[in-house]
Design a protein around this motif. Structure first.
Motif, short mmCIF file in Angstrom:
data_model
loop_
_atom_site.label_atom_id
_atom_site.label_comp_id
_atom_site.label_asym_id
_atom_site.label_seq_id
_atom_site.Cartn_x
_atom_site.Cartn_y
_atom_site.Cartn_z
N UNK A 23 25.74 50.56 43.24
CA UNK A 23 26.07 50.30 41.83
C UNK A 23 27.47 49.68 41.71
N UNK A 24 28.35 50.08 42.62
CA UNK A 24 29.69 49.51 42.62
C UNK A 24 29.68 48.00 42.85
N UNK A 28 29.82 44.91 38.77
CA UNK A 28 30.67 43.72 38.61
C UNK A 28 29.90 42.42 38.83
N UNK A 29 28.88 42.45 39.70
CA UNK A 29 28.07 41.24 39.90
C UNK A 29 27.39 40.85 38.59
N UNK A 30 26.82 41.83 37.91
CA UNK A 30 26.18 41.57 36.61
C UNK A 30 27.22 41.13 35.58
N UNK A 31 28.38 41.75 35.63
CA UNK A 31 29.44 41.40 34.66
C UNK A 31 29.88 39.95 34.83
N UNK A 32 29.83 39.46 36.06
CA UNK A 32 30.21 38.07 36.31
C UNK A 32 28.99 37.13 36.33
N UNK A 33 27.88 37.64 35.76
CA UNK A 33 26.65 36.85 35.60
C UNK A 33 26.13 36.30 36.94
N UNK A 101 36.53 36.83 41.72
CA UNK A 101 35.35 37.56 41.25
C UNK A 101 34.54 38.07 42.44
N UNK A 102 34.41 37.25 43.48
CA UNK A 102 33.67 37.66 44.67
C UNK A 102 34.38 38.85 45.35
N UNK A 103 35.72 38.83 45.33
CA UNK A 103 36.48 39.92 45.92
C UNK A 103 36.22 41.23 45.17
N UNK A 104 36.21 41.17 43.84
CA UNK A 104 35.95 42.37 43.03
C UNK A 104 34.55 42.90 43.31
#
Length: 448
Positions: A23-24, A28-33, A101-104
């Motif tokens: 989920x972690x 964030x993957x979903x948040x960044x579409x 974004x990829x790092x997050x």
């Protein structure tokens, strides 16, 4: 039944950690579409136990409980789906997103694991508090029967003053400070002395059949009378505590052999404590000097305190105090695990011999259900999962982070072909580590 309880705790803890870790990455993957193709608990090699597609994502449960995963579009991962990588990058793909974004996204899993462990330590401190035994109350020393320790000069009855230079305040301090300790200071017959530990002590301990250290000296408490016992018909009850044998005081179970020496095959008078009252029984010893009575292997601390053996130290914390206490436990556990890794990667210590796989993790859980133990173990495993995932090995989160940091610093993105090869190398390293860890488990199961 004991196996069912252990396996239930093991699978529940593992499932919780895997789902939250993934989920972690997912959130964030979903948040960044970024498109998520799969979200799986356990691995679905060839088939799934359950799967359901919701929107663009297939959610499922695999049959192989060795982990879990999220399959992110446009990312070279353990699926090695290189065909999709030959096409032009799509806006929803991982490779199209900015490096930050990829790092997050990649750090999301370990971040959740660290946060989970911290929250468990905070709320466990508030709900359960801390219970320990004051080292000052261990007036007759510890029970030491491991041959490795006795060969180094330790004896039953030794009081532990310090371990690795750290003064022992409570009984649990012994084990927590033993990792990497070079010496132990003891008190024997009122005289202090230091016993040096060999550099490869941890390796020797891991290879030993007996891996116990310093145990509390316990009274002889009746658990049950064996069916073959000569005392089967005697009025004995679970919880009866031996006090004397033929007038000779028996304070600890480890004194039993000396107490019955020379009395083999005889009937002896035994004084027991039942419900805080002394009772007398005539018991028979067989030709081997045995009563045929099974003692309790473990006794709860409250019972030991009520019998006058040890002083139990109980600390309770307010909700506000639990944040500081939980944070300290969290930081200390991280430091302890890093020390373990340091020792494991130092061949001279032999600590690598103690590396274990899934069976070793399974064995940590108690065979009786305890939510306090469950949450404590889960917090430790969450930290372990986070730190191991941060190792700079391709195929782990830490490997992806390493390449992303290189990209952010140099301004150059590693090529897809390079990432494919790196992923393959990382995968083989992981397989080797898994085989080594679980091979250690198998070796110990066969030869111990």
């Amino acid at each position: 039944m004991e196996f069912v309880i252990k396996i239930s705790q093991f699978l529940l803890s593992l499932s919780l950690l895997i789902v939250l870790h993934e989920l972690g990455h997912f959130i964030p993957a979903k948040a960044f579409k970024t498109r998520i193709e799969k979200f799986y608990l356990f691995f679905d090699v060839k088939f799934s136990l359950f799967k359901k597609k919701i929107g663009e994502t297939v959610y499922g449960i695999g049959w192989l409980p060795l982990g879990g995963y999220v399959k992110i579009s446009g990312m070279i991962d353990e699926s090695m789906d290189t065909e999709a990588m030959k096409e032009e990058p799509k806006p929803w793909e991982f490779r199209s997103k900015p490096s930050w974004q990829r790092l997050i996204i990649m750090l999301g899993g370990v971040t959740v694991n660290f946060v989970l462990a911290l929250l468990i330590y905070i709320f466990a401190s508030f709900y359960y508090g801390d219970t320990d035994i004051s080292a000052d109350s261990v007036v007759d020393g510890y029970w030491i029967e491991n041959k490795l320790l006795t060969d180094l000069g330790f004896k039953t009855g030794d009081k532990i003053i310090s371990v690795g230079g750290v003064k022992i305040e409570n009984e649990s301090d012994i084990r927590s400070n033993f990792l990497g300790a070079e010496s132990v200071t003891i008190s024997r017959n009122g005289t202090e002395q230091k016993i040096d530990l060999p550099e490869d002590f941890l390796g020797q301990l891991s290879s030993s059949k007996d891996r116990s250290l310093f145990g509390l000296r316990l009274p002889f408490v009746v658990a049950k009378v064996a069916d073959s016992s000569l005392n089967k018909s005697v009025d004995l009850k679970q919880g009866d505590v031996f006090k004397t044998i033929n007038g000779k005081k028996l304070k600890y179970f480890d004194q039993l052999e000396d107490a019955v020496d020379g009395l083999e095959g005889q009937t002896v008078e035994v004084v027991l404590v039942r419900d805080k009252k002394d009772i007398t029984r005539q018991l028979k010893l067989n030709e081997n000097g045995k009563f045929g009575i099974v003692p309790f292997a473990q006794i709860d601390l409250e019972t030991l305190e009520s019998l006058g053996y040890y002083k139990v130290v109980t600390k309770t914390y307010s909700f506000g105090e639990s944040f500081g206490v939980g944070y300290n436990k969290f930081i200390n556990q991280i430091g302890s695990y890093f020390n373990q890794l340091k020792l494991i990667f130092s061949p001279s210590t032999g600590a690598y011999k103690g590396v274990g796989g899934f069976k070793a993790i399974f064995d940590i859980f108690p065979d009786t259900w305890s939510w306090q133990a469950f949450w404590s173990i889960t917090a430790f495993l969450s930290i372990m999962l986070a730190i191991l995932n941060l190792l700079p090995i391709p195929a782990l989160d830490g490997g992806h982070v390493m390449f992303l940091l290189y990209e952010m610093i140099s301004g150059r993105k590693p090529g897809d072909k390079f990432m494919e090869y790196a992923q393959m190398v990382g995968f083989f390293i992981l397989i080797a580590l898994v085989l080594f860890a679980n091979g250690n488990d198998i070796y110990k199961a066969i030869f111990d």
